[in-house]
Design a protein around this motif. Structure first.
Motif, PDB file in Angstrom:
ATOM      1  N   TRP A  33      50.809   5.210  58.943  1.00 12.85           N
ATOM      2  CA  TRP A  33      49.563   4.607  58.469  1.00 12.85           C
ATOM      3  C   TRP A  33      49.750   3.131  58.144  1.00 12.85           C
ATOM      4  O   TRP A  33      48.792   2.359  58.178  1.00 12.85           O
ATOM      5  N   TYR A 141      43.086  15.463  54.828  1.00 15.49           N
ATOM      6  CA  TYR A 141      43.595  15.226  56.174  1.00 15.49           C
ATOM      7  C   TYR A 141      42.985  16.187  57.179  1.00 15.49           C
ATOM      8  O   TYR A 141      42.802  17.368  56.895  1.00 15.49           O
ATOM      9  N   GLU A 182      50.463   8.779  61.172  1.00 16.55           N
ATOM     10  CA  GLU A 182      49.129   8.709  61.775  1.00 16.55           C
ATOM     11  C   GLU A 182      49.119   9.441  63.113  1.00 16.55           C
ATOM     12  O   GLU A 182      48.242  10.245  63.379  1.00 16.55           O
ATOM     13  N   THR A 183      50.103   9.154  63.966  1.00 16.69           N
ATOM     14  CA  THR A 183      50.219   9.860  65.243  1.00 16.69           C
ATOM     15  C   THR A 183      51.655  10.267  65.471  1.00 16.69           C
ATOM     16  O   THR A 183      52.589   9.577  65.077  1.00 16.69           O
TER      17      THR A 183
END
Length: 188
Positions: A33, A141, A182-183
């Protein structure tokens, strides 16, 4: 004889070309993030846990308490104080996660990590009743998982608890808590 030699050389060439592909291990491409991007070899999602130890403070049955003689303690006051104040340490451990649970509405799907190609997390701030000194910000989330077969699984809620992503980047061991990711994309 030449045919056999050509065949052996051809097979050796194929074996040399295929060996690096077969020997490649999975790699995780991660974006946090905060915007940091990492490429981790030997990635694994690991769950940290703590098991409280049942102390001697546990209530006994009334029959056992009535028949037991009071303990006899010997030693200096300081030695006895240290022994009496000592509490058993909780047991800590870790295990490798084999699946991730994604929830959409009332339906939970447990997806094996070996079938996940990528995970993309989304977070939105929520108002919490917890005091700010416990956590300055609170998030809920969601996640979207793309599986190896191309199937997309969307979840409006995901909580991986104490799970961390471990791996190696440039010969340095890296640990990232899941809520900082984040990914996450696995390259196999």
């Amino acid at each position: 004889m030449r045919s056999i030699l050509r065949l052996i050389i051809g097979l050796a060439g194929v074996a040399i070309a295929v060996a690096p592909v077969a020997a490649q291990e999975p790699v995780a491409e991660v974006r946090t993030w905060s915007g940091e991007t990492l490429r981790l070899s030997q990635p694994s999602l690991e769950v940290l846990y703590t098991i409280p130890v049942k102390g001697e403070d546990a209530p006994q049955s009334s029959d056992a308490a009535a028949s037991a003689a009071p303990p006899m303690l010997f030693g200096s006051a300081s030695a006895l104080a240290g022994a009496l104040e000592k509490k058993p340490e909780p047991l800590s451990g870790q295990r490798q996660a084999e699946s991730v649970t994604l929830q959409r509405g009332a339906v939970e799907r447990r997806i094996p990590l070996l079938s996940v190609a990528s995970l993309v997390f989304a977070r939105r701030p929520v108002v919490s009743a917890l005091p700010p000194y416990l956590a300055a910000t609170h998030f809920r989330y969601a996640a979207t998982a793309v599986l190896l077969d191309g199937t997309t699984v969307e979840a409006d809620y995901v909580n991986l608890g104490t799970t961390i992503l471990r791996g190696t980047a440039s010969d340095v061991r890296v640990e990232i808590p899941w809520h900082e990711i984040e990914t996450l994309r696995f390259v196999r």
